[in-house]
Design a protein around this motif. Sequence first.
Motif, PDB file in Angstrom:
ATOM      1  N   LYS A  73       0.856  -1.307  -0.043  1.00 59.56           N
ATOM      2  CA  LYS A  73       0.079   0.204  -0.072  1.00 59.56           C
ATOM      3  C   LYS A  73       0.768   1.260  -0.109  1.00 59.56           C
ATOM      4  CE  LYS A  73      -2.074  -0.975   3.889  1.00 59.56           C
ATOM      5  NZ  LYS A  73      -1.218  -2.179   4.118  1.00 59.56           N
ATOM      6  N   ASN A  74       2.039   1.296  -0.720  1.00 60.82           N
ATOM      7  CA  ASN A  74       2.859   2.363  -0.538  1.00 60.82           C
ATOM      8  C   ASN A  74       2.315   3.386  -2.004  1.00 60.82           C
ATOM      9  OD1 ASN A  74       4.977   4.288  -0.894  1.00 60.82           O
ATOM     10  ND2 ASN A  74       6.502   2.477  -0.842  1.00 60.82           N
ATOM     11  N   PRO A  75       1.894   4.745  -1.484  1.00 58.67           N
ATOM     12  CA  PRO A  75       1.250   5.276  -2.565  1.00 58.67           C
ATOM     13  C   PRO A  75       2.460   5.987  -3.596  1.00 58.67           C
ATOM     14  CG  PRO A  75       1.594   6.702  -0.622  1.00 58.67           C
ATOM     15  CD  PRO A  75       1.788   5.226  -0.261  1.00 58.67           C
ATOM     16  N   TYR A  76       3.641   5.654  -3.177  1.00 56.04           N
ATOM     17  CA  TYR A  76       4.920   6.140  -4.382  1.00 56.04           C
ATOM     18  C   TYR A  76       5.292   4.936  -5.102  1.00 56.04           C
ATOM     19  CZ  TYR A  76       5.545  10.328  -1.126  1.00 56.04           C
ATOM     20  OH  TYR A  76       5.439  11.064  -0.559  1.00 56.04           O
ATOM     21  N   VAL A  77       4.623   3.752  -4.750  1.00 53.97           N
ATOM     22  CA  VAL A  77       5.030   2.701  -5.756  1.00 53.97           C
ATOM     23  C   VAL A  77       3.686   2.132  -6.392  1.00 53.97           C
ATOM     24  CG1 VAL A  77       5.482   0.138  -5.813  1.00 53.97           C
ATOM     25  CG2 VAL A  77       6.681   1.764  -4.185  1.00 53.97           C
ATOM     26  N   SER A  78       2.657   2.064  -5.754  1.00 54.65           N
ATOM     27  CA  SER A  78       1.136   1.569  -6.089  1.00 54.65           C
ATOM     28  C   SER A  78       0.232   2.534  -6.402  1.00 54.65           C
ATOM     29  CB  SER A  78       0.720   0.521  -5.182  1.00 54.65           C
ATOM     30  OG  SER A  78      -0.731   0.176  -5.582  1.00 54.65           O
ATOM     31  N   PHE A  86      19.898  -5.363  15.084  1.00 60.90           N
ATOM     32  CA  PHE A  86      19.590  -4.904  13.750  1.00 60.90           C
ATOM     33  C   PHE A  86      18.769  -3.862  13.808  1.00 60.90           C
ATOM     34  CE2 PHE A  86      18.201  -4.920   9.746  1.00 60.90           C
ATOM     35  CZ  PHE A  86      18.663  -5.307   8.794  1.00 60.90           C
ATOM     36  N   VAL A  87      19.468  -2.779  13.456  1.00 57.62           N
ATOM     37  CA  VAL A  87      18.731  -1.292  13.354  1.00 57.62           C
ATOM     38  C   VAL A  87      18.418  -1.214  11.949  1.00 57.62           C
ATOM     39  CG1 VAL A  87      18.716   0.904  13.804  1.00 57.62           C
ATOM     40  CG2 VAL A  87      19.733  -0.576  15.446  1.00 57.62           C
ATOM     41  N   TYR A  88      17.218  -0.636  11.352  1.00 57.18           N
ATOM     42  CA  TYR A  88      16.820  -0.451  10.142  1.00 57.18           C
ATOM     43  C   TYR A  88      15.888   0.874   9.913  1.00 57.18           C
ATOM     44  CZ  TYR A  88      12.302  -2.667  10.935  1.00 57.18           C
ATOM     45  OH  TYR A  88      11.125  -2.737  11.454  1.00 57.18           O
ATOM     46  N   THR A  89      15.747   1.583   8.848  1.00 57.55           N
ATOM     47  CA  THR A  89      14.900   2.489   8.577  1.00 57.55           C
ATOM     48  C   THR A  89      13.438   2.075   8.245  1.00 57.55           C
ATOM     49  OG1 THR A  89      15.628   2.982   6.356  1.00 57.55           O
ATOM     50  CG2 THR A  89      16.629   4.282   8.024  1.00 57.55           C
ATOM     51  N   TYR A  90      12.376   2.586   9.242  1.00 60.26           N
ATOM     52  CA  TYR A  90      11.037   1.934   9.043  1.00 60.26           C
ATOM     53  C   TYR A  90      10.405   2.750   8.101  1.00 60.26           C
ATOM     54  CZ  TYR A  90       6.471   0.521  10.460  1.00 60.26           C
ATOM     55  OH  TYR A  90       5.262  -0.198  10.523  1.00 60.26           O
ATOM     56  N   GLU A  91       9.920   2.145   7.109  1.00 59.35           N
ATOM     57  CA  GLU A  91       8.850   2.350   6.383  1.00 59.35           C
ATOM     58  C   GLU A  91       7.937   1.541   5.896  1.00 59.35           C
ATOM     59  OE1 GLU A  91      10.573   4.539   3.133  1.00 59.35           O
ATOM     60  OE2 GLU A  91      11.914   6.033   3.958  1.00 59.35           O
ATOM     61  N   ASN A  92       8.018   0.258   6.401  1.00 62.38           N
ATOM     62  CA  ASN A  92       6.876  -0.874   6.389  1.00 62.38           C
ATOM     63  C   ASN A  92       7.100  -1.113   4.823  1.00 62.38           C
ATOM     64  OD1 ASN A  92       5.743  -2.908   7.142  1.00 62.38           O
ATOM     65  ND2 ASN A  92       3.606  -1.980   6.991  1.00 62.38           N
ATOM     66  N   GLN A  93       8.074  -1.204   3.959  1.00 60.10           N
ATOM     67  CA  GLN A  93       8.050  -1.471   2.575  1.00 60.10           C
ATOM     68  C   GLN A  93       8.383  -2.935   2.412  1.00 60.10           C
ATOM     69  OE1 GLN A  93      10.661   0.981  -0.172  1.00 60.10           O
ATOM     70  NE2 GLN A  93      10.289   3.033   1.248  1.00 60.10           N
ATOM     71  N   ILE A  94       8.191  -3.408   1.255  1.00 60.98           N
ATOM     72  CA  ILE A  94       8.383  -5.022   1.108  1.00 60.98           C
ATOM     73  C   ILE A  94       9.835  -5.440   1.501  1.00 60.98           C
ATOM     74  CG2 ILE A  94       6.375  -5.370  -0.490  1.00 60.98           C
ATOM     75  CD1 ILE A  94       8.195  -5.305  -2.807  1.00 60.98           C
ATOM     76  N   ILE A  95      10.785  -4.507   1.260  1.00 57.98           N
ATOM     77  CA  ILE A  95      12.288  -5.011   1.468  1.00 57.98           C
ATOM     78  C   ILE A  95      12.498  -5.156   2.971  1.00 57.98           C
ATOM     79  CG2 ILE A  95      14.578  -3.813   1.750  1.00 57.98           C
ATOM     80  CD1 ILE A  95      13.926  -2.469  -1.089  1.00 57.98           C
ATOM     81  N   GLU A  96      11.782  -4.280   3.799  1.00 59.19           N
ATOM     82  CA  GLU A  96      11.982  -4.358   5.357  1.00 59.19           C
ATOM     83  C   GLU A  96      11.241  -5.646   5.704  1.00 59.19           C
ATOM     84  OE1 GLU A  96      10.377  -0.961   6.992  1.00 59.19           O
ATOM     85  OE2 GLU A  96      11.042   0.199   5.054  1.00 59.19           O
ATOM     86  N   LYS A  97       9.812  -5.974   5.076  1.00 63.49           N
ATOM     87  CA  LYS A  97       9.149  -7.188   5.421  1.00 63.49           C
ATOM     88  C   LYS A  97      10.202  -8.713   5.075  1.00 63.49           C
ATOM     89  CE  LYS A  97       4.972  -5.093   4.597  1.00 63.49           C
ATOM     90  NZ  LYS A  97       3.503  -5.099   3.598  1.00 63.49           N
ATOM     91  N   ALA A  98      10.724  -8.477   4.087  1.00 65.56           N
ATOM     92  CA  ALA A  98      11.688  -9.398   3.716  1.00 65.56           C
ATOM     93  C   ALA A  98      12.790  -9.877   4.910  1.00 65.56           C
ATOM     94  CB  ALA A  98      12.276  -9.423   2.368  1.00 65.56           C
ATOM     95  N   LEU A  99      13.345  -8.713   5.117  1.00 61.49           N
ATOM     96  CA  LEU A  99      14.627  -8.479   5.997  1.00 61.49           C
ATOM     97  C   LEU A  99      14.120  -9.297   7.333  1.00 61.49           C
ATOM     98  CD1 LEU A  99      16.520  -5.429   5.521  1.00 61.49           C
ATOM     99  CD2 LEU A  99      17.493  -7.629   5.794  1.00 61.49           C
ATOM    100  N   ARG A 105      -1.290  10.271   7.248  1.00 62.79           N
ATOM    101  CA  ARG A 105      -2.185   9.232   7.591  1.00 62.79           C
ATOM    102  C   ARG A 105      -2.499   8.446   6.192  1.00 62.79           C
ATOM    103  NH1 ARG A 105      -3.310   8.197  12.454  1.00 62.79           N
ATOM    104  NH2 ARG A 105      -4.997   7.012  11.848  1.00 62.79           N
ATOM    105  N   ASN A 106      -2.077   8.956   4.949  1.00 61.47           N
ATOM    106  CA  ASN A 106      -2.478   8.583   3.795  1.00 61.47           C
ATOM    107  C   ASN A 106      -1.397   7.679   3.269  1.00 61.47           C
ATOM    108  OD1 ASN A 106      -5.393   9.082   3.645  1.00 61.47           O
ATOM    109  ND2 ASN A 106      -5.015  11.255   2.752  1.00 61.47           N
ATOM    110  N   GLN A 107      -0.276   7.716   3.727  1.00 64.65           N
ATOM    111  CA  GLN A 107       0.821   6.721   3.391  1.00 64.65           C
ATOM    112  C   GLN A 107       0.533   5.556   4.134  1.00 64.65           C
ATOM    113  OE1 GLN A 107       4.031  10.197   3.987  1.00 64.65           O
ATOM    114  NE2 GLN A 107       4.940   8.384   3.000  1.00 64.65           N
ATOM    115  N   LEU A 108      -0.381   4.820   3.427  1.00 66.01           N
ATOM    116  CA  LEU A 108      -0.923   3.585   4.140  1.00 66.01           C
ATOM    117  C   LEU A 108       0.098   2.519   4.387  1.00 66.01           C
ATOM    118  CD1 LEU A 108      -4.258   3.201   2.264  1.00 66.01           C
ATOM    119  CD2 LEU A 108      -3.774   4.548   4.128  1.00 66.01           C
ATOM    120  N   ASN A 109       1.459   2.456   3.746  1.00 70.42           N
ATOM    121  CA  ASN A 109       2.448   1.593   4.004  1.00 70.42           C
ATOM    122  C   ASN A 109       2.612   1.617   5.456  1.00 70.42           C
ATOM    123  OD1 ASN A 109       3.207   3.799   2.607  1.00 70.42           O
ATOM    124  ND2 ASN A 109       5.347   3.388   3.763  1.00 70.42           N
ATOM    125  N   PHE A 110       2.498   2.636   6.268  1.00 67.59           N
ATOM    126  CA  PHE A 110       2.812   2.796   7.676  1.00 67.59           C
ATOM    127  C   PHE A 110       1.788   2.050   8.619  1.00 67.59           C
ATOM    128  CE2 PHE A 110       5.865   5.994   5.843  1.00 67.59           C
ATOM    129  CZ  PHE A 110       6.912   5.995   6.645  1.00 67.59           C
TER     130      PHE A 110
END
Length: 407
Positions: free
Chosen positions: A71-76, A323-336, A359-364
């Motif tokens: 649900k990333n508005p910059y991708v989908s 393990f520290v990572y930048t959180y944007e809830n993208q699919i890369i993070e999910k796989a990691l 709040r409209n960046q639904l990936n969060f």
Amino acid sequence: GAPFRWLYLGGNAGLGASAGRILTGQGIRVDVGPLLQRKATSWREAYCEYVGARFSGDGADCRLLNSILEKNPYVSKAYLRICHLGLLLDVISGLPTDARLLVIVEDSILRNAILSNDASRGVWALFPKFDWMGSTPFMMLTQVARFLIKRSYFLLKMGWRIALARYLFRCHRSALPRRGPLFVLHSWVDHRSFNEEHAFKSNNYGSLGNAARLQGRALTLMPRILPSLPFLEAMRHIRRSKDCFLVPEAFLTPWNLLHACLRWAIQALPDRRPWPDFDGVQVQEILRWEDWDNWSGNRGVDASLYFYIISNYRSEGLEIASFVYTYENQIIEKALLCALRRHYPMTRLLGYAHGAFSRNQLNFFPSPIERSSFPTPDLLMANGKIYQTALRSAHPEPGRVRNPGAV
């Protein structure tokens, strides 16, 4: 008769402005902006639940790495198209019976969705009137061609990266960290990430790396090299840097790459089940082609490589304490996170929501069903009180969302 009304549905500002110049003085423009904002706000939670329910039965890793679920508005564009469709139905329902409405759409997918909802009955004219590029045979042919072209490019690009990284790093064993359990920072890397002395400077973590060094932790950087920085140039910076890097491509093999592409081609195939209506609106035409775009593109298969990378870290005997990572809830993070929980169940996972978001960046904002399918970080750090409150509303354990402020 009365002047006609017209509206433009799409994200291309230039096309919308051109339509406005052509139709100035000929019709009354319907201001889509406020209508779109209200529709997106009213549907956001229901849409998250709707999408989560669709993927709740999919156990395959590749099916869950889906741009619709992300649900990333910059991708989908799926949610944008659905909101455009919903607001058009609202506009039509509020028009007088003798009103004339001209609808200009940006793409074939939205046009077909309008036709499938019989919304064209309330439309005086739909432009384009006929779109042969929106026919199912042509779009399927386009998806297959897109798959072959993009996957060929991906294999060539990643094959070269793997060969270069393995030569530069795996052939020099001293470059591999062996200093006990590691404190790993996963960070985006571009031309801003290195100074003149080739020392790494994070654009997201600030002084966090220096603080870890002062505490005597074995700090290691796991770079995610952005397209804006040529890979060869990034490798030169990393080779000259005094910092310790775990270059992901150096831990991949050609077989890993081929296996990932084959597995994606099979497991990520779109589900043949029809999409149910969403709030009384038929969204099948929008979401089924979004699913095909996800299959034919490279983002998902690229993210799935982390399953192999983390597994190979473990095979190399590397121990990861944190393990520290930048959180944007993208699919890369999910796989990691899935790979780390599978191979390093005792590793402490920390996500840092470093940037501002709406709040409209639904990936969060994953739905409860989505949260049950993916692991969550042990600690999620927000960059301000407002964002802490927003993230807590979508976290299964709100107490794990903290607000340390900018780091």
